[in-house]
Design an enzyme around this catalytic site. Structure first.
Site, PDB file in Angstrom:
ATOM      1  N   GLY A   1       1.321  -4.189   5.258  1.00 31.87           N
ATOM      2  CA  GLY A   1       2.194  -3.422   4.705  1.00 31.87           C
ATOM      3  C   GLY A   1       1.824  -2.778   3.474  1.00 31.87           C
ATOM      4  O   GLY A   1       0.666  -2.675   3.183  1.00 31.87           O
TER       5      GLY A   1
ATOM      6  N   VAL B   1      -1.739  -3.635   2.063  1.00 33.86           N
ATOM      7  CA  VAL B   1      -2.207  -5.135   2.192  1.00 33.86           C
ATOM      8  C   VAL B   1      -2.714  -5.286   3.722  1.00 33.86           C
ATOM      9  O   VAL B   1      -1.896  -4.784   4.500  1.00 33.86           O
ATOM     10  CB  VAL B   1      -1.096  -6.077   1.945  1.00 33.86           C
ATOM     11  CG1 VAL B   1      -1.550  -7.421   2.199  1.00 33.86           C
ATOM     12  CG2 VAL B   1      -0.580  -6.161   0.418  1.00 33.86           C
TER      13      VAL B   1
ATOM     14  N   LYS C   1      -5.402  -7.136  -0.592  1.00 33.13           N
ATOM     15  CA  LYS C   1      -4.408  -6.160  -1.369  1.00 33.13           C
ATOM     16  C   LYS C   1      -5.576  -5.101  -1.803  1.00 33.13           C
ATOM     17  O   LYS C   1      -6.370  -5.278  -2.381  1.00 33.13           O
ATOM     18  CB  LYS C   1      -3.856  -6.694  -2.270  1.00 33.13           C
ATOM     19  CG  LYS C   1      -2.947  -5.410  -3.125  1.00 33.13           C
ATOM     20  CD  LYS C   1      -2.033  -5.811  -4.196  1.00 33.13           C
ATOM     21  CE  LYS C   1      -1.102  -6.881  -3.766  1.00 33.13           C
ATOM     22  NZ  LYS C   1      -0.299  -7.292  -4.799  1.00 33.13           N
TER      23      LYS C   1
ATOM     24  N   ASP D   1       9.315  -9.848 -11.585  1.00 36.20           N
ATOM     25  CA  ASP D   1       9.668  -9.012 -10.313  1.00 36.20           C
ATOM     26  C   ASP D   1       9.895 -10.087  -9.141  1.00 36.20           C
ATOM     27  O   ASP D   1       9.339  -9.869  -7.970  1.00 36.20           O
ATOM     28  CB  ASP D   1       8.665  -8.029  -9.908  1.00 36.20           C
ATOM     29  CG  ASP D   1       8.939  -6.871  -8.871  1.00 36.20           C
ATOM     30  OD1 ASP D   1      10.345  -6.741  -8.771  1.00 36.20           O
ATOM     31  OD2 ASP D   1       8.128  -6.563  -8.125  1.00 36.20           O
TER      32      ASP D   1
ATOM     33  N   GLY E   1       2.677  -1.634  -0.321  1.00 40.84           N
ATOM     34  CA  GLY E   1       3.559  -1.600  -1.830  1.00 40.84           C
ATOM     35  C   GLY E   1       3.172  -0.374  -2.675  1.00 40.84           C
ATOM     36  O   GLY E   1       2.592   0.506  -2.112  1.00 40.84           O
ATOM     37  N   GLY E   2       3.996  -0.463  -3.776  1.00 40.31           N
ATOM     38  CA  GLY E   2       3.723   0.590  -4.873  1.00 40.31           C
ATOM     39  C   GLY E   2       2.479   0.852  -5.337  1.00 40.31           C
ATOM     40  O   GLY E   2       2.266   1.894  -5.623  1.00 40.31           O
ATOM     41  N   PHE E   3       1.466  -0.072  -5.231  1.00 37.74           N
ATOM     42  CA  PHE E   3       0.160   0.246  -5.716  1.00 37.74           C
ATOM     43  C   PHE E   3      -0.996  -0.199  -4.890  1.00 37.74           C
ATOM     44  O   PHE E   3      -2.232  -0.130  -5.143  1.00 37.74           O
ATOM     45  CB  PHE E   3      -0.132  -0.637  -7.226  1.00 37.74           C
ATOM     46  CG  PHE E   3       1.166  -0.463  -8.044  1.00 37.74           C
ATOM     47  CD1 PHE E   3       1.039   0.740  -8.703  1.00 37.74           C
ATOM     48  CD2 PHE E   3       2.205  -1.476  -8.169  1.00 37.74           C
ATOM     49  CE1 PHE E   3       2.225   0.762  -9.702  1.00 37.74           C
ATOM     50  CE2 PHE E   3       3.105  -1.536  -9.204  1.00 37.74           C
ATOM     51  CZ  PHE E   3       3.042  -0.280  -9.967  1.00 37.74           C
ATOM     52  N   GLY E   4      -0.629  -0.156  -3.395  1.00 37.72           N
ATOM     53  CA  GLY E   4      -1.672  -0.318  -2.424  1.00 37.72           C
ATOM     54  C   GLY E   4      -1.192  -0.702  -1.095  1.00 37.72           C
ATOM     55  O   GLY E   4       0.006  -1.114  -1.081  1.00 37.72           O
TER      56      GLY E   4
END
Length: 656
Positions: free
Chosen positions: A348, A355, A369, A466, A350-353
């Site tokens: 998947g 995985v 990640k 979060d 995410g906002g910063f990288g």
């Protein structure tokens, strides 16, 4: 590194010698502290020796200890670099006497205007973790008239004297400076580190402190941030003693630079379009080079700050273990494990990288990640996650196995979760059928216990910030593992709330006080837990619920049915066959209590765990929950079709 912002207009406590008491922090741990105990006797000896030591008042700094084994006490004294030996000795005497009066704990620190004294049952290298603390700011000084220009000049001054302090040995890690920001007004600044710090650690400490200083005071006429390892201050008057500086004062010749800068800007206005284009071209390439240098510097600072031999980890039982248990891995090892980060192994984004699934040479499957190369914000999340989760071990927290940093590559390695994340089960019509009520109940209890450890049972008080189904991972036995600590914050022992200018998190799970005002606490996580609890019971998402036409939010829908006595209409039909009706209704009741609009009306997570475990405890009647937290603006891309095992989304919320 914990910072404590001191409002300068709060009336100071003036003691003998004319010095003022700024703040005291007594850590809330008294396991080994008792009257007339060996520990207390050693503490008294240590505090008595600090002002008497020639090292303290002659050099302005002393780092020592008294006693052995469990009764050993570590102590530290630091005087401001502009005070003479007599003033230093008197200040340390006052501080040593006052800290003994105010604190009956195993660790404490006290800040005076001209010195600070600190003691602990542990070596001070343990306290190199940033937590942040934001007290009430109502009594800060008045605003400046031109805040934009003021911030530019203030930042220039403080960065210059910070660089001088950290990297010039002749300053002895103390410097002052001044710079004009108008014809009649001058900004005076001061920075200082304790002298047991490495140069880069000192600069990193200043970097953290400046962020807090900017958050509280950058448009004010004065501000003061103190911490265990460094202090920063600025005023519009000279508050330090120039005569005692002995050449350590740093007064950059910036007035001329600013005048030249203004002249250049004015003179450029009538220039031709060609000259402007050339200027932009030169500026672009110069900025590009500076950015590359800043990236390299940030990388070096990060490596230095995360040098594991100086840190510690904390087990579930609260024992300290060597941080060598979190190894650095080679980039080549992780590239081989993920088949060079192939799309076929992608779990998947995410906002910063991204995985990836990986298989190490020993056959162990891991989740890797990979930080986005151009995400500075992601670098902050990377550092934060290492500094938080690496120090925590619990059954219901995902385990961080290692990390890698080579060149621009920064990677985190976690245990692999074959069942991925909770959202894939509760929001998917096919996988939802695999969940019976017992499994759901165990998941609810697992999340609560993981939060309990973060909030109360570990030696660090952690606010996740979060919590959402995407960040609740499930192992092969469906055991809960809370993940993604990139946005987490560490609180001091006596700290209950904090605020921030940068609201981060995910729409639908943020507590209203956090989304609207930037205020967060343990009760913010409790709110997120309540939303997840109601989503598990109903099988529906809170975000976007208004599209169903049944209510504005899932919380409002639950409240409506609760008041009408139609609670069973809220429960997912797939759960009814396998559930104990009284138990599922009790969980719905607890969920409504957790999403109350006023944080004071929400239970603590320890209370939630007790309520979940005992059937006979009566529950208070819930009030109307928070129904709306604002308008969401997505700032980070998120792959919904293929959610990450450790994905991350960020949002900025604006009030209506």
């Amino acid at each position: 590194m914990a910072f404590f912002i001191v409002p300068l207009l709060m009336r100071p406590h003036i003691l003998a010698g004319g010095d003022s008491l700024l703040s005291t922090f007594c850590e809330d741990n008294i396991e080994n502290y008792a009257l007339n105990s060996p520990f207390e006797n050693n503490l008294k000896l240590l505090l008595k020796s600090l002002p008497a030591s020639a090292s303290t008042w002659a050099t302005g700094f002393n780092n020592t200890f008294v006693g052995e084994g469990r009764d050993r006490v570590y102590g530290q004294a630091l005087c401001r670099g502009d005070v003479n030996s007599t003033v230093c000795r008197i200040c340390i005497e006052n501080a040593s006497q006052e800290i003994l009066k105010q604190c009956k704990t195993e660790a404490a620190i006290i800040w005076f205007d001209r010195c600070q004294v600190r003691y602990s049952f542990q070596n001070f290298s343990f306290f190199m973790v940033y937590t942040g603390k934001y007290p009430n700011q109502t009594k800060l000084e008045k605003n400046v008239s031109n805040p934009v220009h003021f911030v530019q000049v203030l930042t220039y001054l403080m960065k210059n004297i910070a660089n001088e302090t950290a990297f010039d040995p002749s300053t002895r890690m103390f410097a002052t400076g001044e710079i004009k920001f108008s014809r009649k007004k001058t900004i005076y600044g001061l920075v200082q580190c304790t002298r047991d710090m490495a140069q880069q650690d000192c600069y990193s400490c200043f970097d953290y402190a400046f962020k807090d200083l900017q958050a509280c005071c950058s448009s004010r006429e004065g501000g003061f941030v103190v911490s265990r390892n460094c202090n920063v201050r600025f005023q519009l008057y000279r508050f330090y003693n120039v005569s005692e500086l002995e050449g350590s004062s740093f007064c950059p010749k910036t007035e001329d630079k600013w005048k030249i800068w203004m002249v250049v800007i004015v003179s450029c206005i009538p220039l031709s379009v060609l000259a402007i284009i050339v200027g932009f071209w030169a500026s672009y390439h110069g900025r590009k080079k500076r950015t590359e240098r800043d990236d390299d510097r940030s990388q070096n600072a990060l490596v230095h700050e995360l040098a594991w031999p100086t840190g510690v980890d904390i087990t579930e039982e609260g024992e300290l273990v060597s941080s060598e248990e979190l190894p650095f891995m080679k980039l080549s090892t992780l590239m081989a494990a993920t088949d060079n980060f192939s799309d076929s192994n992608k779990l998947g984004i995410g906002g910063f990288g991204t995985v990836y699934k990986g298989v190490l040479a020993d056959g162990n499957t891991v989740a890797v990640k990979r930080l986005s190369r151009k995400s500075w914000q992601g670098l902050e999340e990377f550092k934060n996650e290492l500094m938080v989760i690496a120090k925590l071990q619990h059954r219901n927290l995902v385990k961080l196995l290692g990390c890698a940093m080579e060149g621009h590559e920064k990677l985190l390695v976690y245990e692999f979760m074959p069942n991925r994340s909770l959202d894939l089960f509760i929001f998917d019509s096919i996988k939802r059928s695999q969940l019976d009520w017992k499994t759901c109940y165990d998941i609810i209890v697992g999340i609560a216990r993981g939060l309990l450890y973060l909030h109360e049972e570990s030696r660090l008080k952690i606010i996740h910030r979060d919590l959402k189904p995407n960040n609740v991972l499930l192992d092969h036995e469906m055991v809960v593992k809370i993940s993604d600590f990139g946005m987490a914050r560490i609180f001091g022992e006596d700290q209950n709330t904090a605020n921030t200018r940068r609201v981060v998190g995910t729409y639908g799970y943020m507590a209203p006080e956090y989304a609207m005002e930037g205020l967060f606490s343990v009760k913010s996580d409790v709110f997120s837990f309540g939303v997840i609890l109601l989503e598990i019971i109903s099988g529906r998402k809170n975000s976007g619920f208004y599209l169903t036409g049944q209510a504005q939010t899932l919380l409002a829908y639950a409240w409506k049915l609760w008041n009408e006595g139609k609670e069973m209409e809220f429960v997912d039909p797939l759960l009814i066959e396998s559930c104990m009706i009284t138990q599922i209704l009790k969980c719905m009741h607890i969920g409504l209590l957790c999403v109350q609009e006023d944080p004071a009306d929400r239970p603590t997570i320890s209370k939630v765990v007790v309520l979940l475990g005992k059937e006979s405890i009566p529950l208070p009647k819930p009030k109307q929950p928070a129904l709306s937290v604002g308008r969401v603006i997505q700032t980070d891309r998120f792959l919904i079709a293929n959610p990450s095992v450790n994905d991350l989304t960020g949002s900025i919320l604006a009030p209506r």
